[in-house]
Design an enzyme around this catalytic site. Structure first.
Site, PDB file in Angstrom:
ATOM      1  N   THR A  21      -9.526   3.275 -17.839  1.00  0.00           N
ATOM      2  CA  THR A  21      -9.109   2.419 -16.731  1.00  0.00           C
ATOM      3  C   THR A  21     -10.274   2.309 -15.744  1.00  0.00           C
ATOM      4  O   THR A  21     -11.237   3.070 -15.824  1.00  0.00           O
ATOM      5  CB  THR A  21      -7.886   2.996 -15.988  1.00  0.00           C
ATOM      6  OG1 THR A  21      -8.299   4.067 -15.148  1.00  0.00           O
ATOM      7  CG2 THR A  21      -6.803   3.457 -16.955  1.00  0.00           C
TER       8      THR A  21
ATOM      9  N   LYS B  54      -2.882  15.664  -6.971  1.00  0.00           N
ATOM     10  CA  LYS B  54      -2.096  15.711  -8.200  1.00  0.00           C
ATOM     11  C   LYS B  54      -1.364  17.044  -8.360  1.00  0.00           C
ATOM     12  O   LYS B  54      -0.259  17.083  -8.928  1.00  0.00           O
ATOM     13  CB  LYS B  54      -2.986  15.429  -9.410  1.00  0.00           C
ATOM     14  CG  LYS B  54      -3.495  13.989  -9.457  1.00  0.00           C
ATOM     15  CD  LYS B  54      -2.352  12.973  -9.484  1.00  0.00           C
ATOM     16  CE  LYS B  54      -2.853  11.548  -9.614  1.00  0.00           C
ATOM     17  NZ  LYS B  54      -1.752  10.560  -9.636  1.00  0.00           N
TER      18      LYS B  54
ATOM     19  N   TYR C 130      -8.645  14.532  -5.408  1.00  0.00           N
ATOM     20  CA  TYR C 130      -7.748  14.068  -6.467  1.00  0.00           C
ATOM     21  C   TYR C 130      -6.943  15.233  -7.041  1.00  0.00           C
ATOM     22  O   TYR C 130      -5.723  15.116  -7.249  1.00  0.00           O
ATOM     23  CB  TYR C 130      -8.583  13.393  -7.559  1.00  0.00           C
ATOM     24  CG  TYR C 130      -7.784  12.662  -8.600  1.00  0.00           C
ATOM     25  CD1 TYR C 130      -7.152  11.458  -8.306  1.00  0.00           C
ATOM     26  CD2 TYR C 130      -7.682  13.146  -9.902  1.00  0.00           C
ATOM     27  CE1 TYR C 130      -6.427  10.762  -9.269  1.00  0.00           C
ATOM     28  CE2 TYR C 130      -6.970  12.455 -10.875  1.00  0.00           C
ATOM     29  CZ  TYR C 130      -6.343  11.272 -10.556  1.00  0.00           C
ATOM     30  OH  TYR C 130      -5.630  10.594 -11.514  1.00  0.00           O
TER      31      TYR C 130
ATOM     32  N   ASP D  49       0.884  -1.167   0.000  1.00  0.00           N
ATOM     33  CA  ASP D  49       0.000   0.000   0.000  1.00  0.00           C
ATOM     34  C   ASP D  49       0.918   1.213   0.000  1.00  0.00           C
ATOM     35  O   ASP D  49       1.647   1.435   0.967  1.00  0.00           O
ATOM     36  CB  ASP D  49      -0.892  -0.005   1.240  1.00  0.00           C
ATOM     37  CG  ASP D  49      -1.887   1.157   1.268  1.00  0.00           C
ATOM     38  OD1 ASP D  49      -1.722   2.121   0.476  1.00  0.00           O
ATOM     39  OD2 ASP D  49      -2.827   1.112   2.085  1.00  0.00           O
ATOM     40  N   VAL D  50       0.910   1.984  -1.081  1.00  0.00           N
ATOM     41  CA  VAL D  50       1.877   3.086  -1.189  1.00  0.00           C
ATOM     42  C   VAL D  50       1.686   4.132  -0.098  1.00  0.00           C
ATOM     43  O   VAL D  50       2.618   4.901   0.187  1.00  0.00           O
ATOM     44  CB  VAL D  50       1.828   3.749  -2.579  1.00  0.00           C
ATOM     45  CG1 VAL D  50       2.278   2.778  -3.664  1.00  0.00           C
ATOM     46  CG2 VAL D  50       0.467   4.340  -2.880  1.00  0.00           C
TER      47      VAL D  50
END
Length: 312
Positions: free
Chosen positions: A183, A151, A147, A55-56
């Site tokens: 995706t 980013k 998000y 899990d990053v």
């Protein structure tokens, strides 16, 4: 042979990159939260690859991954990080813990990967890190606050790391920056917007983005944008922000949220789950036309603004 670590390898861009790397004979380390997905990928496309559950967002887990890769292969030449999660909804409607976990995965996760990769790269004097950014790391869009925040932060991190590694000419930090990509991240996302998300057109394949990411690994440069209208949207965002802000809300509702209703849920933000794969054709010509019209409007607005500035 090149040793490549892929975080986020169980689906989407990471899975596509794994297939491409395997086809060209790279030595692979496949990592993600879903061990079953990784094992299926390795069995079908990359026999002999090192499979590692990670899990990053967990720094210790990422450091253990780096150590396992070096223990198996003696070095890491390339690390491509595609791990990401997403949440849809107005900022005040997204639970705080969901917002925080998106940041933990998409921003802190990138920092954890970068820290582990640079530790190895510094010790061996070379290596290339490719982070997967987003068009939403250059612009903003409603219903995607977590998000976008992550980013934008990742882009700042990548640029800072490039500045800090100028003393090491064989160490490179790159970003691949896709727009809409086919995706499962959209349908797997946490959702508090009432409608299932979808990639905004024009939609690229995961394979195309993966090819660009690997091209960066082979011939490093700071950033590679993937998306026909990315630069147009960025230009509209910067050149005429009021027009952009007026258009982006209707555009998001028309092309980035489907007509499929959904009850509030946390998606795969906290744990891996079965992915719902789709395809760009699912969205139909109407969505594509709306996206093209919005991009054209942003382009026109930007051109008008640029002309006005030159006429001063």
């Amino acid at each position: 042979m090149t040793v490549v670590v892929l975080t986020g390898a169980s689906s989407g861009i990471g899975r596509a990159a794994a297939k491409l790397c395997a086809a060209r004979g790279d030595r692979l380390v496949l990592a993600a939260r879903s061990r079953a997905g990784l094992e299926a990928l390795a069995e079908a496309h990359a026999p002999g690859a090192l499979v590692h559950t990670v899990d990053v967002a967990d720094r210790v887990s990422v450091e253990a991954l780096a150590d396992a890769a070096v223990a198996r292969y003696g070095r890491i030449d390339v690390w491509v990080d595609t791990a990401a999660v997403m949440a849809y909804g107005r900022f005040e409607d997204v639970p705080a813990e969901v917002f925080d976990q998106v940041i933990a995965t998409d921003l802190i996760g990138s920092a954890n990967v970068a820290r582990a990769a640079l530790r190895v790269f510094r010790s061996q004097g070379a290596g290339t890190l490719v982070l997967t950014g987003s068009l939403v790391g250059h612009v903003t869009a409603p219903y995607m606050s977590a998000y976008a925040t992550a980013k934008w932060g990742q882009r700042a991190l990548a640029r800072t790391l490039r500045q800090e590694t100028r003393d090491a000419k064989h160490i490179h930090v790159c970003q691949v920056v896709p727009g809409g990509v086919d995706t499962p991240i959209y349908t797997s996302a946490a959702n508090y917007a009432g409608r299932i998300g979808r990639p905004p057109p024009p939609v690229d394949t995961a394979e195309r983005v993966a090819r660009v990411a690997l091209k960066l690994a082979d011939r490093p440069r700071a950033e590679a944008s993937v998306g026909l209208t990315n630069r147009v949207v960025e230009f509209g965002f910067a050149a005429l922000p009021r027009v952009y802000d007026a258009l982006v809300g209707p555009m998001m509702r028309a092309v980035a949220l489907s007509g499929r209703p959904v009850d509030p849920h946390e998606g795969n933000v906290f744990a891996s789950r079965t992915r719902d794969d789709g395809g760009p054709a699912r969205w139909g010509r109407g969505a594509a036309a709306a996206g093209a019209a919005a991009a054209a409007a942003l382009s026109l607005a930007g051109a008008v603004a640029l002309r006005a500035r030159r006429g001063r």
